[in-house]
Write an enzyme that holds these catalytic residues in place. Structure first.
Site, short mmCIF file in Angstrom:
data_model
loop_
_atom_site.label_atom_id
_atom_site.label_comp_id
_atom_site.label_asym_id
_atom_site.label_seq_id
_atom_site.Cartn_x
_atom_site.Cartn_y
_atom_site.Cartn_z
N GLU A 49 -26.46 106.41 -12.84
CA GLU A 49 -25.59 107.39 -12.19
C GLU A 49 -25.32 108.63 -13.06
O GLU A 49 -24.18 108.97 -13.38
CB GLU A 49 -24.26 106.74 -11.78
CG GLU A 49 -24.44 105.63 -10.77
CD GLU A 49 -23.12 105.07 -10.25
OE1 GLU A 49 -22.08 105.29 -10.90
OE2 GLU A 49 -23.14 104.45 -9.17
N GLU A 62 -28.22 100.74 -5.28
CA GLU A 62 -26.92 100.08 -5.25
C GLU A 62 -26.33 100.24 -3.86
O GLU A 62 -26.13 101.37 -3.40
CB GLU A 62 -25.94 100.67 -6.28
CG GLU A 62 -26.25 100.34 -7.72
CD GLU A 62 -25.13 100.80 -8.67
OE1 GLU A 62 -23.97 100.95 -8.21
OE2 GLU A 62 -25.43 101.01 -9.86
#
Length: 447
Positions: free
Chosen positions: A227, A347
């Site tokens: 991320e 995810e």
């Protein structure tokens, strides 16, 4: 007399064997490990335009198996593999259970930078061999069960060190480094720290199998960062330059494996669809851009995350499902028509609770995602798979968050996961190598 002779020979041997077993399960700092003499064959995975293929070097390109993915996250595998005994057995159990659900790819951390006694990287370029052997174990066990791994190389967040730890190391070494953690992406010394780490990982020779990580087919891909965000530069040039440099560096060391960024999938300020598709105005100002970042030449596939419960927490379930549907459609379309690359939703997380009718919210959102991936697979589109966040086994509650769960304790979700695995397999049955080494979980369950 002969009996006495046998006893004199037998009892010492039994004693040595017993001592070895005790040491194996109880020697804390350096558990005894035994080399793996044989491993199942596994082919590498490559990207061919918008699809993944399992590369059989003995077959022409048109006969390669297309590979669509149902998978999961268990970021904690290396941490639990540091110690022999019950801790490692939980890792083996998780990988075995994943295979029993027909899952084929697991994403996990290949980092712990300077945090606690189980840090993999103690200081820049200095590694804890005991922890490295834990990662060795994860890779060997994954291959044993026919699971491929996406290994993430550093965290944007401060959990397990992350870019903040790299900045602290540079400051402690006396370098003139901004206090902003975003200096991770631009300071020459910090970039050298990261490159040295990557080189150490890719050149690692597994202590159990003897296979160099760069030559290990059970590794599906390297993820540059979990991320990545660069909020101090909302137009994203700093992050873009870092991604270009690091993706090229990984490829210079390893041409066999895929490379991805680790993006959440937000569209940047210069993307016209940003306001329409992003979960809020904030998402365009964090310094990442799905299109620009994913288009880098040495990035083989695009990564996207999906957390409607976190991103639009005040919306009702119907609105969250609509958002997720639009989010997935947009990124698959970009993979097909703009990037010309596969897209994995690496995810996919939703809260674990049920409504008054007992219908799990997680099932609603997960089913929405799975339907989109299944339709993409049937049409041979770029939506190449989804990885649920995250699966646990009993005894690893310390790694839990509000999106984590034990799949077999949630029968409706377990059934949903297995169904997705089996119907993808029904389209691309020959691409699932795990069926050769494990009991086929889809026997009698194909739609």
């Amino acid at each position: 007399m002969a009996s006495d002779w046998r006893d004199k020979k037998l009892y010492p041997l039994l004693g040595i064997l017993l001592l070895s077993i005790v040491l194996y399960f109880n020697l804390g700092s350096n558990p005894i490990t035994f080399p793996i003499l044989w491993q199942s064959h596994m082919d590498f995975v490559s990207a061919n335009s918008t699809h993944f293929i399992i590369v059989n070097p003995r077959a022409p390109l048109e006969n390669q198996s297309t590979f669509y993915i149902n998978g999961w996250n268990s970021y904690w595998l290396m941490q639990e593999s540091v110690w022999a005994g019950p801790s490692r057995s939980r890792v083996s159990q998780m990988l075995k259970k994943g295979a029993e659900m027909g899952l084929t790819v697991c994403r996990t951390w290949a980092f712990n930078d300077g945090v606690g006694p189980n840090a993999l990287q103690i200081s820049p370029g200095v590694f804890n061999e005991r922890v490295f052997r834990g990662l060795d174990y994860v890779i060997v066990e994954a291959r044993k069960y026919g699971i491929r791994l996406i290994l993430s190389l550093v965290n944007n967040l401060s959990n397990f060190g992350g870019k903040a730890q790299y900045v602290r190391w540079a400051q402690e070494a006396g370098h003139n480094v901004s206090s902003s953690t975003d200096s991770f992406f631009s300071h020459p010394m910090i970039k050298d720290y990261y490159k040295a780490y990557v080189k150490a990982i890719l050149s690692r020779k597994n202590s159990l199998s003897g296979v160099k990580y760069a030559d290990e087919p059970a590794i599906f891909a390297w993820e540059l960062m979990n991320e990545p965000r660069c909020s101090s530069s909302s137009s994203a040039p700093i992050l873009q330059a870092w991604l270009n440099e690091m993706a090229a560096f990984v490829k210079s060391l390893d041409q066999k494996h895929l490379v991805t960024v680790g993006l959440e999938g937000f569209y940047g300020l210069n993307t016209t669809k940003g306001l329409e598709v992003n979960p809020g105005e904030w998402a365009a100002s964090i310094g990442s851009d799905f299109i620009q970042n994913s288009a880098i030449e040495n990035i083989d596939f695009a990564s996207v995350h999906a957390y409607p419960d976190s991103w639009i927490p005040h919306d009702d379930m119907e609105a969250k499902a609509r958002f997720l549907s639009r989010w997935v459609d947009s990124h698959i379309s970009d993979g097909d028509h703009v990037l010309k690359k596969p897209v994995i939703f690496t995810e996919v997380g939703s809260l674990v609770h049920a409504d008054n009718q007992g219908l799990a919210d997680k099932d609603i959102l997960l089913k929405t995602m799975y339907e989109k991936i299944y339709e993409s697979a049937k049409k041979r589109q770029a939506g190449a798979g989804a990885l649920i966040w995250q699966l646990l086994v009993e005894g690893v509650g310390e790694y839990s968050d509000r999106f984590s769960f034990v799949a077999w304790d949630n029968p409706s979700t377990y059934k949903l996961i297995l169904k997705q695995s089996c119907r993808l397999k029904s389209i691309f049955a020959k691409s699932i190598q795990s069926r050769k080494r494990n009991k086929d979980p889809c026997s009698g369950n194909l739609p």
